[in-house]
Design a protein around this motif. Structure first.
Motif, mmCIF file in Angstrom:
data_model
loop_
_atom_site.group_PDB
_atom_site.id
_atom_site.type_symbol
_atom_site.label_atom_id
_atom_site.label_comp_id
_atom_site.label_asym_id
_atom_site.label_seq_id
_atom_site.Cartn_x
_atom_site.Cartn_y
_atom_site.Cartn_z
ATOM 1 N N GLY A 385 0.771 -1.250 0.000
ATOM 2 C CA GLY A 385 0.000 0.000 0.000
ATOM 3 C C GLY A 385 0.792 1.284 0.000
ATOM 4 O O GLY A 385 0.211 2.365 0.175
ATOM 5 N N TRP A 386 2.116 1.221 -0.220
ATOM 6 C CA TRP A 386 2.949 2.420 -0.113
ATOM 7 C C TRP A 386 2.502 3.547 -1.039
ATOM 8 O O TRP A 386 2.594 4.729 -0.693
ATOM 9 N N ALA A 387 2.028 3.200 -2.227
ATOM 10 C CA ALA A 387 1.701 4.238 -3.222
ATOM 11 C C ALA A 387 0.508 5.089 -2.804
ATOM 12 O O ALA A 387 0.338 6.211 -3.294
ATOM 13 N N ASN A 388 -0.320 4.572 -1.881
ATOM 14 C CA ASN A 388 -1.521 5.314 -1.490
ATOM 15 C C ASN A 388 -1.215 6.535 -0.633
ATOM 16 O O ASN A 388 -2.094 7.386 -0.435
ATOM 17 N N ILE A 389 0.012 6.624 -0.127
ATOM 18 C CA ILE A 389 0.392 7.787 0.674
ATOM 19 C C ILE A 389 0.852 8.942 -0.209
ATOM 20 O O ILE A 389 0.903 10.100 0.225
ATOM 21 N N VAL A 390 1.167 8.650 -1.476
ATOM 22 C CA VAL A 390 1.686 9.684 -2.392
ATOM 23 C C VAL A 390 0.711 10.855 -2.555
ATOM 24 O O VAL A 390 1.127 12.024 -2.478
ATOM 25 N N PRO A 391 -0.605 10.619 -2.773
ATOM 26 C CA PRO A 391 -1.528 11.759 -2.927
ATOM 27 C C PRO A 391 -1.565 12.667 -1.704
ATOM 28 O O PRO A 391 -1.614 13.895 -1.849
ATOM 29 N N LEU A 392 -1.551 12.083 -0.504
ATOM 30 C CA LEU A 392 -1.586 12.908 0.714
ATOM 31 C C LEU A 392 -0.315 13.746 0.834
ATOM 32 O O LEU A 392 -0.378 14.929 1.186
ATOM 33 N N ILE A 393 0.827 13.154 0.515
ATOM 34 C CA ILE A 393 2.092 13.907 0.553
ATOM 35 C C ILE A 393 2.057 15.050 -0.465
ATOM 36 O O ILE A 393 2.436 16.185 -0.156
ATOM 37 N N GLY A 394 1.569 14.747 -1.670
ATOM 38 C CA GLY A 394 1.475 15.785 -2.702
ATOM 39 C C GLY A 394 0.579 16.928 -2.272
ATOM 40 O O GLY A 394 0.916 18.108 -2.443
ATOM 41 N N LEU A 395 -0.569 16.591 -1.681
ATOM 42 C CA LEU A 395 -1.503 17.618 -1.208
ATOM 43 C C LEU A 395 -0.835 18.505 -0.158
ATOM 44 O O LEU A 395 -0.937 19.741 -0.211
ATOM 45 N N LEU A 396 -0.138 17.894 0.793
ATOM 46 C CA LEU A 396 0.487 18.653 1.879
ATOM 47 C C LEU A 396 1.625 19.536 1.365
ATOM 48 O O LEU A 396 1.785 20.678 1.811
#
Length: 738
Positions: A385-396
């Motif tokens: 599931g590592w890739a699912n954190i990418v959108p949250l990091i991008g948003l922040l």
């Protein structure tokens, strides 16, 4: 033979369908009317168009406010009148395609839908004037509305109240109606509340035309920012970010004393970062944590209470908080990132309070953690599931780089679409990643993004295509968009309706009037009580100290009492309009008074008799709803007085106008946490060993004094706690030796 079956059934995890039914039952905005397949398809297209419009305008360009809010209201009217019946009973939600109905929707609701759309779009159509109707340009009609303005303005006011009633119940429209009555019938109110009254045409003009009223700040914030963050939260959960949070919370906390309950607290804290809805948080995380808590030995009502109390923090957990936080940023004219920073310690205090009670209750009941083999494997969880954190990091990254909240939401949604749908091994699906990369390059060439930001976002899009999980199909993502729109309807209706309250407050000055009444009553009471704290020439608390404290108690009680059935956003807007003038007179920084009201608005969500998140948790736990609500409130008692600290020590909010000092912050934060722990010990009646009744009272009293951030108060609190600590040491030592 039947008993084991009942037991296993009691502990089983609920299906997605059962969870959806629970959410519909306890989240008034989630229950919708059944329509015919053909009409359902039409509504699906409307919802998708609505979502795509908001998504694209966030990234490319917003139209003028009166058009943007008009289109937002248009979608609200179509979907609300189609999906929410006039009355709320079981039969009204069932499919009925008989006479006088279109696709299962009564013609009367269709008529209201058409009138709502016309009144929402008239403002934009008539902005430059309509010569053939004799309508002048808007500039000439401000404060002097013509017959068409009056007609559509009256329609809009009535219908906005109606969609708020349909999605959220009677309480909010009833309170708003009192504000309307106050504006129109001011001369008939007593004392300080009396005012000359607002002429009817002036009232309609104020409520209808932009800047104030319905087309004011609340609707602008929801249509421009909140909607996008709601959509991001739903998409992120669908792509697997929610499950990633729960799995990591289980790994972090599952093995310790009372493991599943601590998993509930930690996962709700994680989940709160992407969702501002208490009921949605409760259902999403409680589906797993509540059955696990019951298996471990927690009573059902306590298991449900833990989940409800933890999930209530979603609205004050950065970076994606509830709608109220975005409105706070507009009210205070501060960047949203400033509000996010200010909310860090309040959110931490919220979860420390719940976590402490959970830990102590587990020790009291002798409950252990989950077995090692029952825990997810850290490597497997992150490998999948590592890739699912990418959108949250991008948003922040976008949000904290100084870009607008809606641009950060656009980038977050785009990266979530890439992570969910684009796969390097399936070239056709790379169209989503390519489209976002084209957008970033386009913004860079136009000066919208600098080189660093462009490189980060392009790298994020490329990395997200390496997601090892099964890709989500376009129809599945369309369902997710549709769900996101439905989640946003209730907050949209509330924001439009509460705009009327802001219009009335600005027109009549009632906020200052009530604020003065609060401080005056507090001052009188403070004068009456001052002698209790005067010992010769030495005064423990001055009249000014007592006035501030009593004012805070009045406002806190108003938050909790008015919070029965009123959404946190609406409650915050109504009460901060009173609290801000009152507390400003007493020298409280604006951000501290705003955060004070918001925090108590969240506490009101788990305060019986109306505590929807606790009732949703009770349905999952198969426990008594009211008892579950009492458990949720009890779990939150440790932090009920914590907001007082923000007022007395604004340094806890990092960004207060009073400045920031690291030593002062560290000392004050430690004192507050000690207070919350002391209060939690009193609530549970257990620390290292059981407490006697008098020890619980001493702990509670010490906890209250710890909250007051001063060395003198802390020394007094330590002296009060000393007998409790000594008694605990002796009993614990005795039990260890035994």
């Amino acid at each position: 033979m039947n008993q084991p079956q009942d037991k296993s059934d009691e502990f089983r995890e609920l299906t997605e369908e059962e969870l959806a039914e629970i959410e519909k039952k306890y989240d008034e905005g989630a229950a919708t009317r059944s329509v015919t397949p053909g009409f359902g398809k039409f509504l699906r297209y409307v919802a998708l168009t609505y979502a795509i419009y908001h998504y694209l305008t966030a990234g490319f360009a917003l139209p003028p406010d009166y058009w943007h809010m008009g289109w937002h209201l248009t979608g609200l009217f179509i979907l609300t009148y189609a999906l929410y019946p006039m009355t709320r009973n079981k039969a009204s939600f069932d499919l009925n395609s008989g006479a006088l109905r279109l696709g299962g929707v009564p013609y009367f609701d269709i008529l209201l839908m058409v009138l709502g759309v016309a009144s929402a779009l008239y403002l934009g159509l008539a902005w430059r004037g309509i010569s053939w109707l004799g309508v002048e340009e808007m500039t000439f009609r401000m404060g002097n509305p013509n017959i068409w303005d009056m007609l559509f303005g009256c329609i809009l006011i009535v219908l906005v109240l109606d969609i708020a009633r349909r999605t959220l119940g009677w309480i909010l429209p009833f309170i708003i109606s009192i504000f309307i009555s106050y504006a129109l019938f001011g001369p008939y109110f007593p004392g300080l509340l009396q005012h000359p009254g607002v002429k009817f045409n002036t009232f309609v003009s104020s409520m209808y035309f932009p800047q104030e009223g319905i087309f004011g700040v609340t609707l602008w914030v929801v249509s421009t920012i909140v909607f996008h963050f709601v959509l991001f939260g739903v998409i992120a959960q669908r792509t697997g970010l929610g499950q990633l949070f729960i799995d990591n919370a289980t790994i972090l906390a599952g093995r310790y004393t009372g493991g599943p309950a601590k998993v509930s607290v930690v996962s709700s804290a994680f989940f709160g970062t992407i969702s501002g809805s208490s009921v949605a948080n409760t259902v999403s995380t409680g589906a797993l944590t509540i059955p696990n808590m019951k298996r471990l030995g927690y009573p059902g009502h306590f298991a449900g209470g833990v989940e409800a109390a933890a999930s209530a923090g979603g609205q004050i957990t950065p970076p994606i908080m509830g709608a109220a936080a975005f409105i706070m940023a507009e009210f205070l004219e501060l960047p949203y990132t400033t509000i996010v920073i200010a909310a860090i310690f309040p959110a931490l205090l919220h979860y420390v309070g719940v976590f402490t009670v959970v830990h102590l209750m587990a020790r009291k009941l002798g409950l252990k953690g989950l077995a090692k083999e029952a825990l997810p494997r850290l490597g497997a969880v992150w490998r999948d599931g590592w890739a699912n954190i990418v959108p949250l990091i991008g948003l922040l990254v976008v949000l904290f780089s100084g870009y607008t909240p809606y641009m950060s939401a656009f980038c977050g949604i785009s990266l979530a679409l890439v992570a969910g749908m684009s796969r390097l091994k399936q070239p056709v699906t790379l169209i989503y990643a390519a489209a976002f990369i084209w957008f970033v390059v386009w913004k860079f060439t136009g000066g919208g993004f600098d080189l660093t930001m462009s490189a980060i976002l392009i790298a994020g899009a490329i990395i997200a295509t390496l997601n090892p999980q099964k890709p989500i199909t376009l129809p599945e993502m369309s369902d997710t968009f549709e769900t996101g729109v439905k989640y946003a309807l209730a907050v949209g209706a509330a924001s439009a309706a509460v705009g009327i309250v802001i219009g009335v407050i600005n027109t009549t000055g009632v906020g200052f009037r009530i604020g003065f009444m609060v401080t005056q009553a507090a001052s009188n009471l403070g004068n009456d009580l001052a002698w209790l704290f005067t010992f010769g020439d030495w005064t423990l608390f001055t009249v000014e100290d007592l006035t501030l404290f009593i004012s805070l108690v009045f406002i806190a009680l108003a938050c909790i009492l008015m919070g029965a059935g009123v959404p946190t956003t609406a409650l915050y807007i109504m009460l901060v309009s009173v609290a801000q003038p009152a507390l400003a007179q007493l020298g409280v920084p604006p951000i501290a008074s705003h955060m004070f009201v918001l925090y108590y608005g969240v506490v009101a969500e788990i305060t019986p008799p109306v505590c929807t998140s606790a009732y949703a948790a009770a349905a999952i736990a198969n426990s008594n709803p009211f008892r579950t609500g009492i458990s949720a409130f009890t779990l939150g008692l440790g932090k009920v007085v914590a907001p007082m600290a923000f007022v007395y020590a604004p340094v806890l909010l990092f960004v207060s106008s009073t400045g920031f000092d690291l030593w002062e912050f560290s000392y004050t934060a430690s004192s507050c946490i000690a207070g919350v722990i002391s209060l939690s010990v009193a609530v549970v009646g257990y620390w290292f060993a059981p407490l006697h009744w008098w020890e619980r009272w001493l702990s509670a009293f010490a906890g209250l004094i710890f909250i007051a951030p001063s060395l003198g108060a802390d020394l007094v609190a330590i002296l009060i706690m000393a007998p409790v600590v000594m008694g605990q040491y002796l009993r614990f030592d005795k039990s260890v030796k035994a």
